[in-house]
Design a protein around this motif. Sequence first.
Motif, PDB file in Angstrom:
ATOM      1  N   PRO A 222      33.203  11.675  33.874  1.00  0.00           N
ATOM      2  CA  PRO A 222      34.586  11.249  34.188  1.00  0.00           C
ATOM      3  C   PRO A 222      34.915  11.277  35.674  1.00  0.00           C
ATOM      4  CG  PRO A 222      34.578  13.398  33.126  1.00  0.00           C
ATOM      5  CD  PRO A 222      33.154  12.931  33.121  1.00  0.00           C
ATOM      6  N   GLU A 223      34.220  12.151  36.476  1.00  0.00           N
ATOM      7  CA  GLU A 223      34.615  12.262  37.887  1.00  0.00           C
ATOM      8  C   GLU A 223      34.474  10.946  38.648  1.00  0.00           C
ATOM      9  OE1 GLU A 223      32.225  13.794  36.313  1.00  0.00           O
ATOM     10  OE2 GLU A 223      30.456  14.264  37.534  1.00  0.00           O
ATOM     11  N   TYR A 224      33.524  10.079  38.268  1.00  0.00           N
ATOM     12  CA  TYR A 224      33.346   8.797  38.985  1.00  0.00           C
ATOM     13  C   TYR A 224      33.846   7.596  38.211  1.00  0.00           C
ATOM     14  CZ  TYR A 224      30.379  11.387  42.216  1.00  0.00           C
ATOM     15  OH  TYR A 224      29.926  12.269  43.138  1.00  0.00           O
ATOM     16  N   LEU A 225      34.533   7.876  37.113  1.00  0.00           N
ATOM     17  CA  LEU A 225      34.904   6.796  36.206  1.00  0.00           C
ATOM     18  C   LEU A 225      35.600   5.630  36.906  1.00  0.00           C
ATOM     19  CD1 LEU A 225      34.597   6.381  33.116  1.00  0.00           C
ATOM     20  CD2 LEU A 225      37.002   7.005  32.921  1.00  0.00           C
ATOM     21  N   ASN A 226      36.600   5.954  37.660  1.00  0.00           N
ATOM     22  CA  ASN A 226      37.386   4.877  38.307  1.00  0.00           C
ATOM     23  C   ASN A 226      36.570   4.109  39.346  1.00  0.00           C
ATOM     24  OD1 ASN A 226      39.583   5.312  36.752  1.00  0.00           O
ATOM     25  ND2 ASN A 226      40.492   6.846  38.140  1.00  0.00           N
ATOM     26  N   GLU A 227      35.771   4.925  40.131  1.00  0.00           N
ATOM     27  CA  GLU A 227      34.960   4.269  41.162  1.00  0.00           C
ATOM     28  C   GLU A 227      33.951   3.294  40.539  1.00  0.00           C
ATOM     29  OE1 GLU A 227      35.768   7.340  41.133  1.00  0.00           O
ATOM     30  OE2 GLU A 227      36.383   7.974  43.143  1.00  0.00           O
ATOM     31  N   ARG A 229      34.172   1.916  37.610  1.00  0.00           N
ATOM     32  CA  ARG A 229      34.901   0.764  37.057  1.00  0.00           C
ATOM     33  C   ARG A 229      35.217  -0.250  38.163  1.00  0.00           C
ATOM     34  NH1 ARG A 229      38.778  -0.051  32.400  1.00  0.00           N
ATOM     35  NH2 ARG A 229      39.866  -1.949  33.016  1.00  0.00           N
ATOM     36  N   LYS A 230      35.657   0.293  39.317  1.00  0.00           N
ATOM     37  CA  LYS A 230      36.004  -0.605  40.435  1.00  0.00           C
ATOM     38  C   LYS A 230      34.765  -1.357  40.947  1.00  0.00           C
ATOM     39  CE  LYS A 230      38.641  -0.839  44.699  1.00  0.00           C
ATOM     40  NZ  LYS A 230      37.686  -1.714  45.312  1.00  0.00           N
ATOM     41  N   GLN A 231      33.672  -0.580  40.993  1.00  0.00           N
ATOM     42  CA  GLN A 231      32.424  -1.216  41.455  1.00  0.00           C
ATOM     43  C   GLN A 231      32.026  -2.385  40.543  1.00  0.00           C
ATOM     44  OE1 GLN A 231      28.593   0.509  40.508  1.00  0.00           O
ATOM     45  NE2 GLN A 231      28.125   0.683  42.714  1.00  0.00           N
ATOM     46  N   HIS A 232      32.069  -2.109  39.225  1.00  0.00           N
ATOM     47  CA  HIS A 232      31.721  -3.169  38.271  1.00  0.00           C
ATOM     48  C   HIS A 232      32.667  -4.342  38.402  1.00  0.00           C
ATOM     49  CE1 HIS A 232      28.488  -1.139  36.358  1.00  0.00           C
ATOM     50  NE2 HIS A 232      29.215  -0.252  35.647  1.00  0.00           N
ATOM     51  N   LEU A 233      33.944  -4.019  38.463  1.00  0.00           N
ATOM     52  CA  LEU A 233      34.968  -5.060  38.526  1.00  0.00           C
ATOM     53  C   LEU A 233      34.759  -5.947  39.758  1.00  0.00           C
ATOM     54  CD1 LEU A 233      37.369  -5.735  36.667  1.00  0.00           C
ATOM     55  CD2 LEU A 233      38.856  -4.608  38.325  1.00  0.00           C
ATOM     56  N   ASP A 234      34.571  -5.280  40.902  1.00  0.00           N
ATOM     57  CA  ASP A 234      34.401  -6.043  42.154  1.00  0.00           C
ATOM     58  C   ASP A 234      33.187  -6.981  42.066  1.00  0.00           C
ATOM     59  OD1 ASP A 234      36.555  -4.881  43.201  1.00  0.00           O
ATOM     60  OD2 ASP A 234      35.485  -3.444  44.502  1.00  0.00           O
ATOM     61  N   ARG A 235      32.115  -6.387  41.571  1.00  0.00           N
ATOM     62  CA  ARG A 235      30.886  -7.193  41.546  1.00  0.00           C
ATOM     63  C   ARG A 235      30.999  -8.383  40.584  1.00  0.00           C
ATOM     64  NH1 ARG A 235      25.940  -2.824  41.996  1.00  0.00           N
ATOM     65  NH2 ARG A 235      26.582  -2.019  44.024  1.00  0.00           N
ATOM     66  N   THR A 236      31.573  -8.109  39.384  1.00  0.00           N
ATOM     67  CA  THR A 236      31.654  -9.215  38.412  1.00  0.00           C
ATOM     68  C   THR A 236      32.669 -10.268  38.850  1.00  0.00           C
ATOM     69  OG1 THR A 236      32.956  -7.672  37.105  1.00  0.00           O
ATOM     70  CG2 THR A 236      30.767  -8.193  36.287  1.00  0.00           C
ATOM     71  N   VAL A 237      33.790  -9.808  39.441  1.00  0.00           N
ATOM     72  CA  VAL A 237      34.775 -10.788  39.946  1.00  0.00           C
ATOM     73  C   VAL A 237      34.114 -11.645  41.022  1.00  0.00           C
ATOM     74  CG1 VAL A 237      36.869 -11.048  41.336  1.00  0.00           C
ATOM     75  CG2 VAL A 237      36.882  -9.533  39.367  1.00  0.00           C
ATOM     76  N   ASP A 238      33.416 -10.970  41.899  1.00  0.00           N
ATOM     77  CA  ASP A 238      32.733 -11.698  42.981  1.00  0.00           C
ATOM     78  C   ASP A 238      31.754 -12.739  42.406  1.00  0.00           C
ATOM     79  OD1 ASP A 238      32.214 -11.944  45.844  1.00  0.00           O
ATOM     80  OD2 ASP A 238      30.163 -11.396  45.222  1.00  0.00           O
ATOM     81  N   PHE A 239      31.059 -12.305  41.358  1.00  0.00           N
ATOM     82  CA  PHE A 239      30.100 -13.210  40.716  1.00  0.00           C
ATOM     83  C   PHE A 239      30.800 -14.456  40.150  1.00  0.00           C
ATOM     84  CE2 PHE A 239      27.819 -14.184  36.619  1.00  0.00           C
ATOM     85  CZ  PHE A 239      26.760 -14.855  37.207  1.00  0.00           C
ATOM     86  N   LEU A 240      31.916 -14.216  39.430  1.00  0.00           N
ATOM     87  CA  LEU A 240      32.618 -15.339  38.799  1.00  0.00           C
ATOM     88  C   LEU A 240      33.283 -16.251  39.825  1.00  0.00           C
ATOM     89  CD1 LEU A 240      34.401 -13.752  35.684  1.00  0.00           C
ATOM     90  CD2 LEU A 240      32.421 -15.261  35.713  1.00  0.00           C
ATOM     91  N   VAL A 241      33.884 -15.613  40.827  1.00  0.00           N
ATOM     92  CA  VAL A 241      34.703 -16.400  41.770  1.00  0.00           C
ATOM     93  C   VAL A 241      33.846 -17.019  42.875  1.00  0.00           C
ATOM     94  CG1 VAL A 241      36.622 -16.298  43.412  1.00  0.00           C
ATOM     95  CG2 VAL A 241      36.722 -15.001  41.283  1.00  0.00           C
ATOM     96  N   ASN A 242      33.039 -16.188  43.492  1.00  0.00           N
ATOM     97  CA  ASN A 242      32.316 -16.695  44.666  1.00  0.00           C
ATOM     98  C   ASN A 242      30.967 -17.348  44.349  1.00  0.00           C
ATOM     99  OD1 ASN A 242      34.397 -15.821  46.255  1.00  0.00           O
ATOM    100  ND2 ASN A 242      33.482 -13.796  46.546  1.00  0.00           N
ATOM    101  N   GLU A 243      30.300 -16.744  43.339  1.00  0.00           N
ATOM    102  CA  GLU A 243      28.975 -17.305  43.057  1.00  0.00           C
ATOM    103  C   GLU A 243      29.047 -18.489  42.103  1.00  0.00           C
ATOM    104  OE1 GLU A 243      25.665 -14.691  42.268  1.00  0.00           O
ATOM    105  OE2 GLU A 243      26.615 -13.089  43.424  1.00  0.00           O
ATOM    106  N   LEU A 244      29.684 -18.242  40.953  1.00  0.00           N
ATOM    107  CA  LEU A 244      29.723 -19.336  39.974  1.00  0.00           C
ATOM    108  C   LEU A 244      30.868 -20.303  40.243  1.00  0.00           C
ATOM    109  CD1 LEU A 244      28.980 -17.587  36.551  1.00  0.00           C
ATOM    110  CD2 LEU A 244      27.413 -18.821  38.035  1.00  0.00           C
ATOM    111  N   LYS A 245      31.909 -19.771  40.872  1.00  0.00           N
ATOM    112  CA  LYS A 245      33.114 -20.577  41.176  1.00  0.00           C
ATOM    113  C   LYS A 245      33.686 -21.212  39.915  1.00  0.00           C
ATOM    114  CE  LYS A 245      31.820 -21.799  45.902  1.00  0.00           C
ATOM    115  NZ  LYS A 245      30.507 -21.240  46.109  1.00  0.00           N
ATOM    116  N   VAL A 246      33.740 -20.422  38.855  1.00  0.00           N
ATOM    117  CA  VAL A 246      34.256 -20.980  37.607  1.00  0.00           C
ATOM    118  C   VAL A 246      35.737 -20.662  37.399  1.00  0.00           C
ATOM    119  CG1 VAL A 246      32.081 -21.145  36.352  1.00  0.00           C
ATOM    120  CG2 VAL A 246      33.342 -18.998  36.324  1.00  0.00           C
ATOM    121  N   VAL A 247      36.217 -19.600  38.025  1.00  0.00           N
ATOM    122  CA  VAL A 247      37.656 -19.261  37.862  1.00  0.00           C
ATOM    123  C   VAL A 247      38.248 -18.841  39.212  1.00  0.00           C
ATOM    124  CG1 VAL A 247      37.834 -18.574  35.453  1.00  0.00           C
ATOM    125  CG2 VAL A 247      36.920 -16.955  37.127  1.00  0.00           C
TER     126      VAL A 247
END
Length: 710
Positions: A222-227, A229-247
């Motif tokens: 639990p101590e790193y849970l948020n970090e 989550r943020k790491q995953h979120l940032d990377r996947t958003v980056d993938f969808l928006v910048n790499e695939l440019k689908v959304v």
Amino acid sequence: MAHEIEEYVVETSVFVESVPKEKNIVSQSDINEVGSYASKVAGIKEVLCRDHMKVAFFGRTSNGKSTVINAMLGDKILPSGIGHTTNCFLQVEGEDGNEPFLLCEDSTERQNISGISHLAHALCNNRLGDSTLVRIHWPKSRCQLLRDDVVLVDSPGIDVSESLDEWIDKHCLDADVFVLVANSESTLMNTEKNFFHKVSERLSKPNIFILQNRWDMAASEPEYLNEVRKQHLDRTVDFLVNELKVVERSQAEKRIFFVSAKETLMVRLNEAKGISNNSGFPEGFSSRYFEFQDFERKFEECISKTAVVTKFDQHTRRGKGIGGDLQKLVGAIQERAWSQREKKICDRHSLYQQLDHTEKELNAVTIQMKEKICSIVEDVERRVSNALNEEIRRLYVLVDEFNEPFHPDLLVLNVYKKTLHAHVEAGLGSNLRARLSSALALNIESSQQEMTKRMLALLKDEKRDLAGTLLPRREPFEVLYRLNCENLCADFQEDIDFKFSLGVVSMVQRFLGSASSRFVKNNHKEHISRGIPMTPMTPSNEPPLGVSQDDWSIISKFAVAAVGSQGTMGIALALGLMFKTVGWRIIGLTGAVYGSLYLYERLTWTNKAKERTFKKQYVDHATRKLRLIVDLTSHNCSHQVQQELSGTFARLCRLVDESTTEMHKEMRSLEKEVQLLEDTGAQAKKLRNKANYLINELNIFQQTYLSLNE
Ligand code: GTP
Ligand code: MG
């Protein structure tokens, strides 16, 4: 609409294949391009015709794809477990009946659902290949989601199979929604990213959801849970928006969910069994479950009307793209066909002009050459006739030159005559040749050269070179002068017996000869009295001038009678008459002179004199005979010249004729080609217009029905 586009693509593909390849109007790549559109349109049509939505699940092995689907369906339908589990594509679709069953690819045989673990589990012996598809028909009554005609496709882990491209083409291109099941225990891997890159290369803006699965495992730290989550979120958003440019970035976060499929499945299984779920789950369970439900809501929303619009919009765009591309392609074909047609028409025109010119020129040359041949022939005839006449006049020179030994013996004389004939014939021939040949040959050759030059000018360059070798090289033409002296003078009969020039017989003959010739000459003139030439027989007995015709006949009759009879009566009469007129002395003198003259002539009548007389007689005879054949010979010569010139001209005419026949043939083939290009161009134009029409229709469709998306 898709049907129309498909029809159009088929029509275009038939068209491009019908155009002959050697014309360079349609290339093989054009044909391939149209062929590829045909398969694409067939794909689109299938998607558009399908009334259900297809959702495909992807991710690395053991990320929980099968578990996610099971959780969504609320039942443990698909095999799942640690390690590499799912071995082929599994498609779950709703079934109106109550009994679930399996259908394997290329088979209509219904199999028991329990066989799924055998067919699709990687650990089973009789498993299927990784790109085969097994359809699981699950009763709609047992699952809410399947009632909305949703089809869920589970896939083998994308990192364990190599036939990725094959998969994408076979199972993914017609998917409406893609769900990437990631493992939140690790991070988004390149294999997963690459797969989606490939998908988005082929499909513009695919609908993608990303599930960060196994989030329950994160709760243990639990101590790193948020970090994390943020790491995953940032990377996947980056993938969808910048790499695939689908959304858009604002929309991207709404597509990412942190869930635990395992927990959700358990909750649903428990619910089905009627067991409460209040305990036994790790911390944060409810939020993960809530997030899963949130995913399901968004997912359902996505495959509802808006998604349908998106789907149609996307395919309409693709249809428009294909229409535009094909329009460009047939446009280019049309351009090429037109420009080639223009060129061919130009070629045809110049060929026509050439043909016309050749034919006209040929007619003109033919007329001119006929005239020319005529004039040459006349000229030759005139020249030959003049030359022959001249030669006949000089025949005595030729006969004089003949030096064979002469002897009056009949046998020798015959041989002598024969060789003399040959000598005269050869001499005349060579003299005529010397006089005429060079001039005639020059004239004939120059006119032959002229006609050759003019006729060859009508041929094409390459033909002209060929014609030069085709025209037979001939010996220089030579006129043959056929003067057969032997036949001509066969009837020559010499007279070389000794005749005393003042002898009675020769006197009378001479007298008769000249008189009769005069008489013949004047015979048809009026009967006027003419002076009679001196009578050598009786110089004293000069008949008075102006003897009448009757007197003349009396005298001649008398002379003939006197000479012919030689009777004593005649002589006595004559002598008596003479004595009476002139006296003895004169008669004696005359007799002496007469006798000595006779002696002289008798003595000089040698072989030489005989030869001379013979030759003179021969010249006279040959002259007479040759005069008769002047016209014939000159005509014969001119005929030879005419044959020669007409022959040459006919050969040249044949060459030009061959060339014009070839040009006619070429003309016909050009006309055919022009027609073909015209048809091709017209058809390409028709197809271009049709593409335009289809694109317009698609535009109207987009504006009318798909404006929701704007
Ligand atoms: P392949 O079919 O091999 O590609 O794997 P898959 O992605 O289908 O994974 P599968 O659903 O078979 O799950 C693999 C293992 O992970 C199973 O033992 C599941 O019980 C387990 N698992 C799946 N989801 C979760 C989750 O959210 N949390 C935890 N802790 N385990 C999970
Ligand atoms: Mg699986």
